[in-house]
Design an enzyme around this catalytic site. Sequence first.
Site, PDB file in Angstrom:
ATOM      1  N   ALA A  44       0.853  -1.193   0.000  1.00  0.00           N
ATOM      2  CA  ALA A  44       0.000   0.000   0.000  1.00  0.00           C
ATOM      3  C   ALA A  44       0.884   1.237   0.000  1.00  0.00           C
ATOM      4  CB  ALA A  44      -0.901   0.016   1.241  1.00  0.00           C
ATOM      5  N   TYR A 101      -5.424   9.725   1.614  1.00  0.00           N
ATOM      6  CA  TYR A 101      -5.112   8.313   1.923  1.00  0.00           C
ATOM      7  C   TYR A 101      -6.404   7.531   2.172  1.00  0.00           C
ATOM      8  CZ  TYR A 101      -3.704   4.269   4.747  1.00  0.00           C
ATOM      9  OH  TYR A 101      -3.566   2.997   5.252  1.00  0.00           O
ATOM     10  N   TRP A 115      -4.012   1.493  13.282  1.00  0.00           N
ATOM     11  CA  TRP A 115      -2.865   1.852  14.132  1.00  0.00           C
ATOM     12  C   TRP A 115      -1.814   0.730  14.142  1.00  0.00           C
ATOM     13  CZ3 TRP A 115      -4.598   4.719  19.240  1.00  0.00           C
ATOM     14  CH2 TRP A 115      -5.520   5.729  18.915  1.00  0.00           C
TER      15      TRP A 115
HETATM   16  N1  LIG Z   1       0.355   1.399   8.934  1.00  0.00           N
HETATM   17  C1  LIG Z   1      -0.816   1.583   9.545  1.00  0.00           C
HETATM   18  O1  LIG Z   1      -0.916   2.194  10.619  1.00  0.00           O
HETATM   19  C2  LIG Z   1      -2.078   1.020   8.923  1.00  0.00           C
HETATM   20  C3  LIG Z   1      -3.308   1.273   9.566  1.00  0.00           C
HETATM   21  C4  LIG Z   1      -4.474   0.732   9.018  1.00  0.00           C
HETATM   22  C5  LIG Z   1      -4.401  -0.037   7.865  1.00  0.00           C
HETATM   23  N2  LIG Z   1      -3.206  -0.247   7.255  1.00  0.00           N
HETATM   24  C6  LIG Z   1      -3.184  -1.047   6.018  1.00  0.00           C
HETATM   25  O2  LIG Z   1      -2.496  -2.268   6.296  1.00  0.00           O
HETATM   26  C7  LIG Z   1      -1.830  -2.715   5.104  1.00  0.00           C
HETATM   27  C8  LIG Z   1      -0.370  -2.979   5.403  1.00  0.00           C
HETATM   28  O3  LIG Z   1       0.235  -1.758   5.853  1.00  0.00           O
HETATM   29  P1  LIG Z   1       1.745  -1.685   6.398  1.00  0.00           P
HETATM   30  O4  LIG Z   1       1.737  -0.777   7.575  1.00  0.00           O
HETATM   31  O5  LIG Z   1       2.319  -3.060   6.502  1.00  0.00           O
HETATM   32  O6  LIG Z   1       2.428  -0.915   5.174  1.00  0.00           O
HETATM   33  P2  LIG Z   1       3.956  -0.560   4.973  1.00  0.00           P
HETATM   34  O7  LIG Z   1       4.777  -1.040   6.135  1.00  0.00           O
HETATM   35  O8  LIG Z   1       4.023   0.869   4.572  1.00  0.00           O
HETATM   36  O9  LIG Z   1       4.354  -1.487   3.726  1.00  0.00           O
HETATM   37  C9  LIG Z   1       3.843  -1.228   2.460  1.00  0.00           C
HETATM   38  C10 LIG Z   1       4.579  -2.111   1.458  1.00  0.00           C
HETATM   39  O10 LIG Z   1       4.082  -1.780   0.148  1.00  0.00           O
HETATM   40  C11 LIG Z   1       5.194  -1.755  -0.727  1.00  0.00           C
HETATM   41  N3  LIG Z   1       4.987  -0.898  -1.876  1.00  0.00           N
HETATM   42  C12 LIG Z   1       4.521   0.381  -1.901  1.00  0.00           C
HETATM   43  N4  LIG Z   1       4.535   0.845  -3.173  1.00  0.00           N
HETATM   44  C13 LIG Z   1       5.014  -0.163  -3.959  1.00  0.00           C
HETATM   45  C14 LIG Z   1       5.267  -0.304  -5.346  1.00  0.00           C
HETATM   46  N5  LIG Z   1       5.013   0.701  -6.215  1.00  0.00           N
HETATM   47  N6  LIG Z   1       5.761  -1.478  -5.800  1.00  0.00           N
HETATM   48  C15 LIG Z   1       6.041  -2.496  -4.953  1.00  0.00           C
HETATM   49  N7  LIG Z   1       5.815  -2.424  -3.606  1.00  0.00           N
HETATM   50  C16 LIG Z   1       5.320  -1.271  -3.129  1.00  0.00           C
HETATM   51  C17 LIG Z   1       6.326  -1.195   0.120  1.00  0.00           C
HETATM   52  O11 LIG Z   1       7.530  -1.512  -0.517  1.00  0.00           O
HETATM   53  P3  LIG Z   1       8.941  -0.888  -0.037  1.00  0.00           P
HETATM   54  O12 LIG Z   1       9.294  -1.692   1.170  1.00  0.00           O
HETATM   55  O13 LIG Z   1       9.819  -1.118  -1.191  1.00  0.00           O
HETATM   56  O14 LIG Z   1       8.675   0.563   0.256  1.00  0.00           O
HETATM   57  C18 LIG Z   1       6.087  -1.912   1.440  1.00  0.00           C
HETATM   58  O15 LIG Z   1       6.725  -3.179   1.433  1.00  0.00           O
HETATM   59  C19 LIG Z   1      -2.074  -1.627   4.060  1.00  0.00           C
HETATM   60  O16 LIG Z   1      -3.187  -1.973   3.265  1.00  0.00           O
HETATM   61  C20 LIG Z   1      -2.422  -0.392   4.885  1.00  0.00           C
HETATM   62  O17 LIG Z   1      -3.223   0.525   4.157  1.00  0.00           O
HETATM   63  C21 LIG Z   1      -2.034   0.243   7.767  1.00  0.00           C
END
Ligand SMILES: NC(=O)c1ccc[n+]([C@@H]2O[C@H](COP(=O)([O-])OP(=O)(O)OC[C@H]3O[C@@H](n4cnc5c(N)ncnc54)[C@H](OP(=O)(O)O)[C@@H]3O)[C@@H](O)[C@H]2O)c1
Length: 308
Positions: A59, A124, A149
Amino acid sequence: MKILLTGVNGQVGSALKPLLMSLGTVQSPPREELDLADAPAVAAWVRRHRPHLIVNAAAYTAVDRAEQEQEAAFALNARLPEQLGRLQREWGGAMIHYSTDYVFDGTRDGAYTEGDETAPLGVYGRSKRAGEEGLMSSGAPSLIFRTSWVYGLHGRNFLRTMLRLGQERAKIQVVNDQWGAPTWAGSIAQGTMAVCAALCRSAQTGESLVEGVSGKEGIYHLTNGGATTWYDFTRRIFELRPECRALVLPIPSSDYPSPVRRPANSRLDNTKLKEVFGIQLSHWSVALEDCLAELPAVHEVFTKTDEV
Ligand SMILES: NC(=O)c1ccc[n+]([C@@H]2O[C@H](COP(=O)([O-])OP(=O)(O)OC[C@H]3O[C@@H](n4cnc5c(N)ncnc54)[C@H](OP(=O)(O)O)[C@@H]3O)[C@@H](O)[C@H]2O)c1
């Protein structure tokens, strides 16, 4: 069973990979191998490998930056899930996808259910909501887990920021008027696996999982239990890690300037997940202890060049 895991280097993706490997063959191309914003490359990859299941943990998660980078946020959060859904529909595969509490504006009393009206406050949240709608309209058997979160020992997240600041600063100010459930990436991975296990119980083939998803598709809220504020979450982190000695002071959101408003109420009701799959994640405070138990000492998490 063949599984495509996207976002393998992210918080959720990195926690998922070792668990998904017990279900079948996991392919998890990093960004350098497959740029997920490159739609033709994504289509070619999926058509060549035909995964029974795509777990889309990738994402665009930079909430503030998304206000300036709308196109990048929509490419990953809106168009990609719809495209992956259409590709899975094309050949008969299923999909698991993640979404967020930021699809809500936080004005509701009590916890949000899956059926509550969405009203995102920023780019977002709008892009993530468009991704939910796009995937659901794609016709692929899919499950969407909304979580909140998210933190863990890897990547940029609140826990790591507080562990660092707790040692560097004498005092820190933390917002005390937003409510939600901090959710450990490890718990999301465990919950996802428990759902897959429930779907696969009858047979160990990719086809049976696809059939299982078909009967249960839709949105589910998947967070750790309970609710707290960022301030109380921080206090609990510091209680568990006494080497973080900074004094924690509560402030209102209005004292923490940011380009986008966050929902004041991010609580998500997890009843549907429990009723349909019999799954309930642990309380946020238990999950925090589990997460920190994997951390030998705070200073070992950070290198000199680490920025959180
Ligand atoms: N973080 C939060 O607090 C939160 C809260 C609620 C819901 N969510 C949802 O939970 C899910 C997982 O979130 P997370 O926190 O694990 O996210 P994250 O740590 O930001 O990881 C996102 C991943 O997506 C990859 N990515 C982004 N753009 C890309 C591209 N163009 N090509 C290939 N890979 C790409 C990133 O790659 P790189 O490692 O190369 O950057 C990273 O590995 C998402 O759907 C998010 O919306 C997150």
